[in-house]
Design an enzyme around this catalytic site. Structure first.
Site: not given
Ligand code: AMP
Length: 401
Positions: A19, A97, A185, A212, A216, A245, A287, A334, A381
């Site tokens: 990926n 991917r 996604h 999701h 993203g 985004r 974040d 999520g 994924e």
């Molecule tokens: P992903 O792109 O699926 O890896 O998701 C990344 C996002 O998930 C970032 O904004 C992280 O801050 C958020 N994230 C991961 N763990 C937590 C958590 N325990 N509480 C709030 N946000 C989280």
């Protein structure tokens, strides 16, 4: 240092799923089986002058500074680090991917030179993803000339959209030229619908909205396991606000920014893809965890906008499905943020969505109390790619026997 496995003997035992993003190359290594067995997972992050390798290989956690690395160097590093489990054998199939499969690809494809040419033509439709995805394919073809290379597309799951959810209100000629609502996604949605079919077949045959929510983010309305509507459209910009985004935007805003503020197409691309969403609104970070911990009012405003838009899209997708039987949360936010899930579901009792506060806080799988089920299912994924690679190897074995 381990030998390059580029000249290693192919062996149907191993499948590598890749990926590739602009700044990272994520991988998972599996033993091939109908349900592939993951034996290593990790990534090379911060591609560029200070790349780092981080992975779990068998039972071991491994970290390494790589120095300067592009996709080629990153792939070599993955192979060298995984040598402890590969033991001189090369993966027999590499699954990639790929963000965009255009209108043609409804499922995984063997990445022949002809297919690669067609996919390169789609680069302008997914400029932040497609060029990096294809760069990783080229690096992989060079490293494993004898292996099968399979592409799995984020758009493929959505090819089942009815026409009204596949088009924009533009002259029809643009639809014919490919200006459509592709949705993305798809690998995540395929994993979630497959898991639902196993754990709750009744719900899987009903009307489900999958959210999701990661860096993203998108939502998908699924009827009996098939995508009916998605918040993402022509590009990966539409729908929900994301880490960087913008999400849904009045096209008049883009015209205004071009005409009155003098932004070029390049500057607009940077603004909409890299500087907007949670990062733009908070003027701090993309974040979510950091935003949740922040005391700044702008952080709260960013979260408020994010959860408001998610509620709005949830209602819209339920209308597209003529009702709703379940909601599934996945993606980094999520799956992990009880606060964001609660804020999205707040005030949705009229749709049968009522959270069990305790189960939500405990990140349990089933977190709803109302007539609409609410579930948290970690997505995977890479596993969807590995399953496709495993099937491709089976087909090859069948044609050879
Ligand atoms: P992903 O792109 O699926 O890896 O998701 C990344 C996002 O998930 C970032 O904004 C992280 O801050 C958020 N994230 C991961 N763990 C937590 C958590 N325990 N509480 C709030 N946000 C989280």
């Amino acid at each position: 240092m381990a030998q390059s496995t580029g000249s290693g003997e192919s062996d149907a035992e191993f499948i590598l799923s890749l990926n590739a993003g602009s700044s990272s190359l994520k991988f998972s290594l599996y033993k091939a089986a109908r349900e592939p067995d993951e034996i290593a997972v990790g990534q090379v992050e911060s591609l560029g002058p200070n790349a780092r390798f981080k992975a779990r290989i068998g039972p071991q956690q491994v970290e390494d500074n790589l120095g300067s690395a592009d996709h080629h160097v990153a792939l070599q590093a993955i192979l060298e680090q995984c040598e402890t489990v590969l033991q001189g054998k090369a993966p027999a199939c590499i699954g990639h991917r790929i963000a965009h499969g255009g209108v043609d690809y409804e499922g995984p494809q063997l990445l022949t030179p002809q297919v690669m040419e067609k996919l390169a033509l789609l680069e302008p439709l997914a400029p932040l993803h497609q060029p990096h995805n294809l760069a990783a394919v080229r690096a992989s073809v060079e490293a494993f000339p004898d292996a099968l290379q399979i592409g799995c597309f984020d758009t493929a799951f959505h090819r089942s959209h009815p026409w009204v959810n596949d088009t924009f209100g533009l002259p029809l000629k643009y639809y014919d030229r490919g200006v459509r609502r592709y949705g993305f996604h798809g690998l995540s949605y395929e994993y979630i619908t497959g898991t639902l079919a196993r754990i709750d077949p009744e719900l899987a045959s009903g009307r489900v909205v999958i959210a999701h929510l990661g860096n993203g983010a998108s939502m998908c309305g699924v009827l009996n396991g098939r995508s009916i509507a998605s918040t993402m459209g022509f590009s990966a910009l539409d729908g929900l606000p994301m880490g960087t985004r913008c999400g849904q935007l009045d096209p008049g805003v883009v015209l205004y920014l071009m005409d009155q503020e003098g932004l070029s197409a390049h500057e607009l691309t940077k603004l909409l893809y890299n500087e907007s969403g949670l990062k733009g609104l908070s003027d701090e970070t993309n974040d979510m965890r950091t935003l949740e911990a922040s005391q700044r009012p702008e952080a709260e405003m960013a979260i408020e906008y994010y959860t408001f838009r998610a509620r709005r899209e949830l209602g819209a997708l339920a209308a597209s499905l003529h009702g709703i039987d379940g909601v599934v949360f996945c993606g980094g936010i999520g799956e992990n943020s009880a606060t964001i899930r609660a804020r999205i579901c707040n005030g949705m009792d009229w749709m049968g969505i009522t959270l069990d506060g305790r189960a939500n806080m405990a990140n349990e799988m089933s977190i709803g109390l109302g007539r609409t089920k609410v579930l948290v299912i970690p997505t995977d994924e890479e596993r969807i790619i590995a399953r496709a690679a495993s099937r491709a190897l089976d087909q090859l074995a069948a044609t050879e026997s």
